[in-house]
Design a protein around this motif. Structure first.
Motif, PDB file in Angstrom:
ATOM      1  N   ALA A 157      67.852 -11.789  20.784  1.00 55.35           N
ATOM      2  CA  ALA A 157      67.797 -10.599  19.935  1.00 55.35           C
ATOM      3  C   ALA A 157      69.095  -9.827  20.088  1.00 55.35           C
ATOM      4  N   PHE A 158      69.538  -9.235  18.996  1.00 53.74           N
ATOM      5  CA  PHE A 158      70.744  -8.415  19.046  1.00 53.74           C
ATOM      6  C   PHE A 158      70.735  -7.444  17.878  1.00 53.74           C
ATOM      7  N   GLU A 159      71.592  -6.447  17.962  1.00 53.21           N
ATOM      8  CA  GLU A 159      71.753  -5.460  16.893  1.00 53.21           C
ATOM      9  C   GLU A 159      73.214  -5.439  16.478  1.00 53.21           C
ATOM     10  N   PHE A 160      73.441  -5.078  15.219  1.00 57.51           N
ATOM     11  CA  PHE A 160      74.815  -4.880  14.750  1.00 57.51           C
ATOM     12  C   PHE A 160      74.797  -3.933  13.561  1.00 57.51           C
ATOM     13  N   GLU A 161      75.972  -3.395  13.251  1.00 52.31           N
ATOM     14  CA  GLU A 161      76.121  -2.506  12.103  1.00 52.31           C
ATOM     15  C   GLU A 161      77.224  -3.047  11.209  1.00 52.31           C
ATOM     16  N   ILE A 162      77.011  -2.874   9.911  1.00 50.49           N
ATOM     17  CA  ILE A 162      78.043  -3.228   8.931  1.00 50.49           C
ATOM     18  C   ILE A 162      77.814  -2.356   7.698  1.00 50.49           C
ATOM     19  N   ALA A 163      78.897  -1.831   7.170  1.00 48.17           N
ATOM     20  CA  ALA A 163      78.861  -1.018   5.943  1.00 48.17           C
ATOM     21  C   ALA A 163      77.830   0.110   6.035  1.00 48.17           C
ATOM     22  N   ALA A 179      64.012  -8.195  12.942  1.00 46.38           N
ATOM     23  CA  ALA A 179      62.944  -7.893  13.905  1.00 46.38           C
ATOM     24  C   ALA A 179      61.688  -7.425  13.176  1.00 46.38           C
ATOM     25  N   SER A 180      61.859  -6.712  12.077  1.00 48.56           N
ATOM     26  CA  SER A 180      60.708  -6.201  11.315  1.00 48.56           C
ATOM     27  C   SER A 180      59.920  -7.316  10.624  1.00 48.56           C
ATOM     28  N   ASN A 222      75.040   0.191   7.612  1.00 48.54           N
ATOM     29  CA  ASN A 222      73.661  -0.267   7.827  1.00 48.54           C
ATOM     30  C   ASN A 222      73.523  -0.889   9.214  1.00 48.54           C
ATOM     31  N   SER A 223      72.389  -0.618   9.852  1.00 51.35           N
ATOM     32  CA  SER A 223      72.089  -1.197  11.162  1.00 51.35           C
ATOM     33  C   SER A 223      71.040  -2.293  11.007  1.00 51.35           C
ATOM     34  N   TYR A 224      71.208  -3.357  11.768  1.00 50.61           N
ATOM     35  CA  TYR A 224      70.283  -4.485  11.706  1.00 50.61           C
ATOM     36  C   TYR A 224      69.863  -4.885  13.124  1.00 50.61           C
ATOM     37  N   HIS A 225      68.594  -5.183  13.278  1.00 47.67           N
ATOM     38  CA  HIS A 225      68.057  -5.712  14.532  1.00 47.67           C
ATOM     39  C   HIS A 225      67.573  -7.126  14.207  1.00 47.67           C
TER      40      HIS A 225
END
Length: 127
Positions: free
Chosen positions: A79-85, A124-125, A87-90
């Motif tokens: 599992a990891f998180e990142f941001e681009i433009a 993750a959702s 927006n955050s993503y898990h």
């Protein structure tokens, strides 16, 4: 059906599976000695090409395995998180081990001759 190798300890089996999973994941399935498929959920497939490139790179280089997220030591989950433009993503990724027909679990997951991997990448959702 092949029978699992009774001479291997659980730790040895999990270490073998981890090594195979790492080869499959880090080469994005290009190491044909470890057969399998890569699947993106609809939520991930609909992301921008730039976001998918980040996800691919993060899955391939993932190394944050621990007792809490990998209790068996077989490197089947990350599992990891990142941001681009803005927006955050898990993101989760999961490797499942199937028989050669992808119809049920492998009888001997440490044997690449009878096992096929499916690496699924999802929000993750969506879990």
């Amino acid at each position: 059906m092949a029978q699992p190798n009774e001479d291997r300890s659980e730790a040895e089996t999990n270490a073998t599976i981890a090594e195979q999973n790492d080869r499959f994941r880090t080469t994005w399935g290009a190491d044909f000695t470890v057969p399998g498929q890569i699947m993106l959920t609809r939520g991930v497939a609909d992301l921008s090409p730039a976001a998918k490139a980040i996800i691919m790179q993060r899955v391939q280089t993932f190394s944050e395995f621990s007792e809490s997220n990998e209790p068996y030591g077989d490197h089947t989950f990350g599992a990891f998180e990142f941001e681009i433009a803005g927006n955050s993503y898990h993101i989760f990724w999961k490797i499942n081990l199937y028989d050669k027909d992808y119809s049920m679990g492998s009888d001997d997951p440490a044997d690449v001759g009878v096992t096929r991997r499916v690496l699924t990448i999802l929000h993750a959702s969506e879990y």
